[in-house]
Design an enzyme around this catalytic site. Sequence first.
Site, PDB file in Angstrom:
ATOM      1  N   PHE A 222       0.825  -1.227   0.000  1.00  0.00           N
ATOM      2  CA  PHE A 222       0.000   0.000   0.000  1.00  0.00           C
ATOM      3  C   PHE A 222       0.852   1.266   0.000  1.00  0.00           C
ATOM      4  O   PHE A 222       0.458   2.286  -0.536  1.00  0.00           O
ATOM      5  CB  PHE A 222      -0.807   0.116   1.306  1.00  0.00           C
ATOM      6  CG  PHE A 222      -1.822  -0.940   1.583  1.00  0.00           C
ATOM      7  CD1 PHE A 222      -2.543  -1.549   0.580  1.00  0.00           C
ATOM      8  CD2 PHE A 222      -2.090  -1.308   2.913  1.00  0.00           C
ATOM      9  CE1 PHE A 222      -3.507  -2.489   0.870  1.00  0.00           C
ATOM     10  CE2 PHE A 222      -3.053  -2.240   3.208  1.00  0.00           C
ATOM     11  CZ  PHE A 222      -3.772  -2.844   2.193  1.00  0.00           C
ATOM     12  N   HIS A 240      -9.731   0.127   8.681  1.00  0.00           N
ATOM     13  CA  HIS A 240      -9.823  -0.024  10.145  1.00  0.00           C
ATOM     14  C   HIS A 240      -8.554  -0.630  10.758  1.00  0.00           C
ATOM     15  O   HIS A 240      -8.355  -0.551  11.962  1.00  0.00           O
ATOM     16  CB  HIS A 240     -11.077  -0.840  10.538  1.00  0.00           C
ATOM     17  CG  HIS A 240     -10.983  -2.323  10.355  1.00  0.00           C
ATOM     18  ND1 HIS A 240     -11.846  -3.195  10.988  1.00  0.00           N
ATOM     19  CD2 HIS A 240     -10.136  -3.107   9.636  1.00  0.00           C
ATOM     20  CE1 HIS A 240     -11.537  -4.444  10.655  1.00  0.00           C
ATOM     21  NE2 HIS A 240     -10.515  -4.415   9.839  1.00  0.00           N
TER      22      HIS A 240
HETATM   23  C1  LIG Z   1      -8.018  -7.312   7.467  1.00  0.00           C
HETATM   24  S1  LIG Z   1      -7.437  -8.006   5.962  1.00  0.00           S
HETATM   25  C2  LIG Z   1      -8.838  -7.716   4.925  1.00  0.00           C
HETATM   26  C3  LIG Z   1      -8.901  -8.667   3.766  1.00  0.00           C
HETATM   27  C4  LIG Z   1     -10.130  -8.495   2.846  1.00  0.00           C
HETATM   28  N1  LIG Z   1     -10.235  -7.155   2.310  1.00  0.00           N
HETATM   29  C5  LIG Z   1     -11.389  -8.841   3.603  1.00  0.00           C
HETATM   30  O1  LIG Z   1     -12.111  -7.941   4.035  1.00  0.00           O
HETATM   31  O2  LIG Z   1     -11.622 -10.032   3.819  1.00  0.00           O
HETATM   32  C6  LIG Z   1      -6.263  -6.789   5.427  1.00  0.00           C
HETATM   33  C7  LIG Z   1      -5.520  -7.149   4.147  1.00  0.00           C
HETATM   34  O3  LIG Z   1      -4.552  -6.129   3.912  1.00  0.00           O
HETATM   35  C8  LIG Z   1      -3.357  -6.748   3.413  1.00  0.00           C
HETATM   36  N2  LIG Z   1      -2.216  -5.869   3.692  1.00  0.00           N
HETATM   37  C9  LIG Z   1      -1.709  -5.550   4.901  1.00  0.00           C
HETATM   38  N3  LIG Z   1      -0.674  -4.702   4.771  1.00  0.00           N
HETATM   39  C10 LIG Z   1      -0.527  -4.487   3.434  1.00  0.00           C
HETATM   40  C11 LIG Z   1       0.361  -3.687   2.667  1.00  0.00           C
HETATM   41  N4  LIG Z   1       1.300  -2.940   3.246  1.00  0.00           N
HETATM   42  N5  LIG Z   1       0.208  -3.676   1.325  1.00  0.00           N
HETATM   43  C12 LIG Z   1      -0.747  -4.443   0.721  1.00  0.00           C
HETATM   44  N6  LIG Z   1      -1.632  -5.220   1.408  1.00  0.00           N
HETATM   45  C13 LIG Z   1      -1.509  -5.235   2.750  1.00  0.00           C
HETATM   46  C14 LIG Z   1      -3.306  -8.052   4.170  1.00  0.00           C
HETATM   47  O4  LIG Z   1      -2.461  -9.006   3.560  1.00  0.00           O
HETATM   48  C15 LIG Z   1      -4.760  -8.471   4.213  1.00  0.00           C
HETATM   49  O5  LIG Z   1      -5.120  -9.278   3.132  1.00  0.00           O
END
Ligand SMILES: C[S@@+](CC[C@H](N)C(=O)[O-])C[C@H]1O[C@@H](n2cnc3c(N)ncnc32)[C@H](O)[C@@H]1O
Length: 330
Positions: A222, A240
């Site tokens: 991100f 969140h």
């Molecule tokens: C709480 S999960 C939500 C997954 C999905 N959107 C859902 O609601 O089921 C957060 C997601 O953000 C991804 N994530 C965390 N840090 C990240 C980063 N720096 N860049 C890309 N993705 C990231 C994680 O791998 C995870 O799949």
Amino acid sequence: MPEVNPFATVRQLAAGYIVPRCLHVIANLGVADVLDETPRTAAELAESVGAHPDALWRILRVLSTYGLFALQGDQFSHTPASRLLRSDHPQSMRSFVRMFASPLYWNAYGELEYTAQTERPATDKSTPNGFWNYLESHPDEGTIFDEAMVTKSRAAAAAIASSYDFSGFEVVGDIGGGLGQVLRAIMNASPNSKGVLFDLAHVLEKAKYIPSERITFQAGDFFSDTFPTCDAYLLMDVIHDWGDEAAMAILKAVRRAAPAHAKLLVIELVFPDDPGPDWAKVLDVNMLALFGGRQRTLSEYRALLESAGFSLQRKIDTRAEHSILEAVVA
Ligand SMILES: C[S@@+](CC[C@H](N)C(=O)[O-])C[C@H]1O[C@@H](n2cnc3c(N)ncnc32)[C@H](O)[C@@H]1O
């Protein structure tokens, strides 16, 4: 409001983790998987999962009082709730339970006092390399987490796909979309759209094994990589996870990538006005303890979106707990 016994309330809360911990152990051991339609004694179950017969008996006995397994004589059989602990159940919650049982989560809660004193995530102390790095370097727990996200989004995915018309979007990007469960539901509902699933590389490696025509995968971070060009961007249960500064950085990265006509769909449990019990309030503390994130009210989302260059157009409630906050480039 029914009259409550204050002693019982405090005792229940003080010792409240004992029963959940029993549940964690049962899910880790796979007890539900070795129980089929034939009732079995704790000793038989213990032999199948490599547990101590009397210890397992006592743990299952207390769980049965909560409707997890039914006890008749000295034999346990399944209930609707215990069936959800089976790995092969279509709505299996085993990974969801094991996520809360994992050292990553459990050790963080041992440091909650630090969070209360500092508003820093407890994982600063319990997992100093960071939550997401930990999942990458502990692939078993990483898989449990990703599967748990599928579980928690299962009902929501269908509700989102049917509450919003995605058919006008040629390309829908799911940013931080995990294994792609929500994007797949949207692709099913909108057969002329294509999807781009954006997430960390080690997560997408797992997502690629799930067949998905019309979905392409873009690995990235991100905070350092450019998002794909899309007509709609989903951010579900992503904002969140982060405090305001990082949340803003993610939204601004979407803003930089988004064409002028694009829609941003932030999908979250909006923090309720009602003072009563609500899962969003539990989740809020979970976000605080694990990530320094938070559940936000509608006005907090509006302000965050505005600061990142978006304008909140409407809140669409789905028949699940999640709402869709539709925003456009301001
Ligand atoms: C709480 S999960 C939500 C997954 C999905 N959107 C859902 O609601 O089921 C957060 C997601 O953000 C991804 N994530 C965390 N840090 C990240 C980063 N720096 N860049 C890309 N993705 C990231 C994680 O791998 C995870 O799949």
